[in-house]
Scaffold this active site. Structure first.
Site, PDB file in Angstrom:
ATOM      1  N   ASP A  15       7.441 -15.480  26.435  1.00 40.26           N
ATOM      2  CA  ASP A  15       6.106 -15.005  26.904  1.00 40.26           C
ATOM      3  C   ASP A  15       5.913 -15.469  28.310  1.00 40.26           C
ATOM      4  OD1 ASP A  15       4.893 -13.871  24.417  1.00 40.26           O
ATOM      5  OD2 ASP A  15       5.460 -15.697  23.518  1.00 40.26           O
ATOM      6  N   ARG A  96      -1.572 -31.338  26.267  1.00 33.08           N
ATOM      7  CA  ARG A  96      -2.244 -30.618  27.263  1.00 33.08           C
ATOM      8  C   ARG A  96      -2.808 -31.208  28.446  1.00 33.08           C
ATOM      9  NH1 ARG A  96       0.859 -28.251  24.344  1.00 33.08           N
ATOM     10  NH2 ARG A  96       0.426 -26.296  23.338  1.00 33.08           N
ATOM     11  N   ASP A 125      -5.814 -24.611  22.205  1.00 30.21           N
ATOM     12  CA  ASP A 125      -5.055 -25.022  23.644  1.00 30.21           C
ATOM     13  C   ASP A 125      -5.626 -24.418  24.954  1.00 30.21           C
ATOM     14  OD1 ASP A 125      -3.189 -26.644  22.464  1.00 30.21           O
ATOM     15  OD2 ASP A 125      -1.761 -24.897  21.794  1.00 30.21           O
ATOM     16  N   SER A 176       4.603 -20.089  14.741  1.00 31.59           N
ATOM     17  CA  SER A 176       4.347 -20.563  16.163  1.00 31.59           C
ATOM     18  C   SER A 176       4.323 -21.926  16.128  1.00 31.59           C
ATOM     19  CB  SER A 176       2.808 -20.119  16.482  1.00 31.59           C
ATOM     20  OG  SER A 176       2.629 -21.070  17.481  1.00 31.59           O
TER      21      SER A 176
HETATM   22  N1  ARG Z   1      -3.749 -26.656  15.651  1.00 33.49           N
HETATM   23  C1  ARG Z   1      -3.068 -27.641  16.463  1.00 33.49           C
HETATM   24  C2  ARG Z   1      -3.949 -28.020  17.680  1.00 33.49           C
HETATM   25  O1  ARG Z   1      -4.811 -27.316  17.840  1.00 33.49           O
HETATM   26  C3  ARG Z   1      -1.688 -27.191  16.858  1.00 33.49           C
HETATM   27  C4  ARG Z   1      -1.571 -26.203  18.015  1.00 33.49           C
HETATM   28  C5  ARG Z   1      -0.283 -25.716  18.277  1.00 33.49           C
HETATM   29  N2  ARG Z   1      -0.211 -24.854  19.266  1.00 33.49           N
HETATM   30  C6  ARG Z   1       0.772 -24.048  19.528  1.00 33.49           C
HETATM   31  N3  ARG Z   1       0.820 -23.081  20.547  1.00 33.49           N
HETATM   32  N4  ARG Z   1       1.691 -23.484  18.185  1.00 33.49           N
HETATM   33  O2  ARG Z   1      -3.744 -29.119  18.370  1.00 33.49           O
END
Ligand code: ARG
Length: 411
Positions: A15, A96, A125, A176
């Site tokens: 992506d 992040r 995110d 994912s």
């Molecule tokens: N739900 C978790 C969080 O908000 C994990 C996010 C994982 N991100 C991803 N792009 N798969 O911290």
């Protein structure tokens, strides 16, 4: 006039590789990529860098931020015992803000005015990236090609094939996944049915706890809430996490399966594995029980919960988070000493504690010889701490509302 520039958070995957050309096409800007190593494993940063350039980036910035991530992010989570919804050690949420820091640094270095990321419009995110960017660089604009420029998975596959991008488009992972040295997050696919149990292929940092190797005893030494030795060997925070990932992971410790409240209002099924984080938090928590004043510890519990919510919700750079950091740091002054644990079959069990800064007083606690506790103080203590409730109970009786109390039958 020079072209505008966009800095893109680049993972090296399909992506974000497609996003390089797509952003350039859609906005007319030049794209600079930023790849940050937070211990996610996988490809060499140099390979990732070259791929970015091959996909059309004008500059490709890479940073090995593993120690920085361990020291300035994971260790704060450890000191906070930070678990969102009392379960999730904030794996993705912690990385992040660090990635944001590097994005902004790169943007300044390469003269970009916009920062882009590959998040969808449904997750947390995107909030973490964009809140972070506007906190560190209020003048910068944010762009999400997936959300704002219709960069779907299907489009990405077609685009990569049409433009002959040096990236695999066939290998489709059903999940994912986001991972770093603090843990691994797995979502989507058949996990979206809440009744489906996770299958073996979900896990990578942990072995099946149902078939563990022999028990593994470990002694972790902390100084002010930071692990500094394992079994008497000096370790950096990064080494401590890595070693505990390996040892607790082999025992299947740190598997988490929860339905989680996302910021955008969605409930989502999440699988995590964070063997090192869970083992270290277990040890740290116990050392706090030994060394921390009761009232400070009680209050810190609540602070840790709030801190976790702030971090989860992308408020890493917020004033409240900063103030709570200061509180948490202050509480760690005496959190030093050794914790012994047995790692086995999915559990990290504390079996010993030893600390020069302990508040445990053997002579106060003992029921054997050497007792120094003055029991005669207890009578007055109970009379006064129970007084307010005693007054209220007497009033209930007076107004006939004392149902909860057993009726006295005088016969
Ligand atoms: N739900 C978790 C969080 O908000 C994990 C996010 C994982 N991100 C991803 N792009 N798969 O911290």
């Amino acid at each position: 006039m020079a072209k505008e520039r966009v800095v893109l958070a680049y993972s090296g995957g399909l992506d974000t590789s497609v996003a390089i050309g797509w952003i350039a096409e859609q906005t007319g800007a030049e794209v600079v990529t930023v790849a940050v190593d937070v211990g996610q494993g996988g490809e060499d940063l140099e390979v990732v860098r070259q791929r970015a350039l091959d996909c059309g980036a004008v500059e490709a910035y890479v940073a090995d931020a593993r120690d920085e991530f361990a020291e300035d992010y994971c260790m704060l989570d450890l000191q906070a015992n930070g678990l969102y919804m009392e379960a999730y050690p904030l794996v993705s949420a912690l990385s992040r803000p660090l990635i944001v820091k590097h994005l902004v640094t790169a943007a300044r270095q390469f003269g970009a005015e916009t920062v882009a990321h590959g998040c969808t419009g449904k997750g947390n995110d995107q909030v973490r990236f964009e809140n972070g960017i506007t906190s560190l660089a209020p003048d910068m604009k944010c762009l999400s090609p997936v959300r704002d420029l219709a960069l779907t998975r299907e489009f990405a596959i077609n685009y990569a094939e049409k433009h002959n991008l040096p990236i695999e488009t066939t290998k489709s992972n059903p999940f994912s996944i986001d991972q770093n040295v603090w843990g691994r997050a797995i979502e989507t696919g058949y996990l979206e049915d809440l009744w489906n149990a996770p299958t073996k292929d979900v896990y990578n940092y942990t072995d099946d706890p149902a078939y563990p190797p022999l028990p593994d005893e470990v002694v972790i030494t902390f100084e002010k809430g930071i692990p500094v030795q394992i079994d008497g060997r000096d370790v950096t925070p990064l080494q401590a996490i890595e070693e505990m990932n390996a040892r607790a992971g082999a025992q299947g410790i740190g598997r988490i399966d929860i339905v989680e409240d996302r910021m955008v209002g969605i409930k989502s099924r999440e699988i995590y594995e964070a063997p090192g984080a869970v083992a270290l938090i277990t040890a740290h928590r116990e050392l706090e029980r030994v060394t921390m004043d009761r009232e400070q510890a009680r209050f810190k519990e609540r602070v840790g919960l709030r801190w976790s919510e702030l971090v989860y919700e992308g408020q890493w750079f917020s004033p409240l988070k900063r103030s709570l950091d200061a509180f948490i740091k202050d509480t760690q002054e005496y959190v030093s000493g050794d914790i012994r644990m047995v790692l086995h079959g999915g559990r990290a069990v504390v079996t010993g504690r030893r600390s020069d800064t302990s508040l445990y007083d053997f002579n106060l606690a003992t029921y054997d010889q050497g007792d120094t506790f003055n029991q005669s103080h207890a009578r007055g203590f109970i009379a006064l701490t129970g007084l307010t409730t005693q007054l209220a109970a007497a009033r209930d009786v007076k107004f006939g509302k004392g149902e909860a109390m057993p009726k006295l039958s005088l016969s």
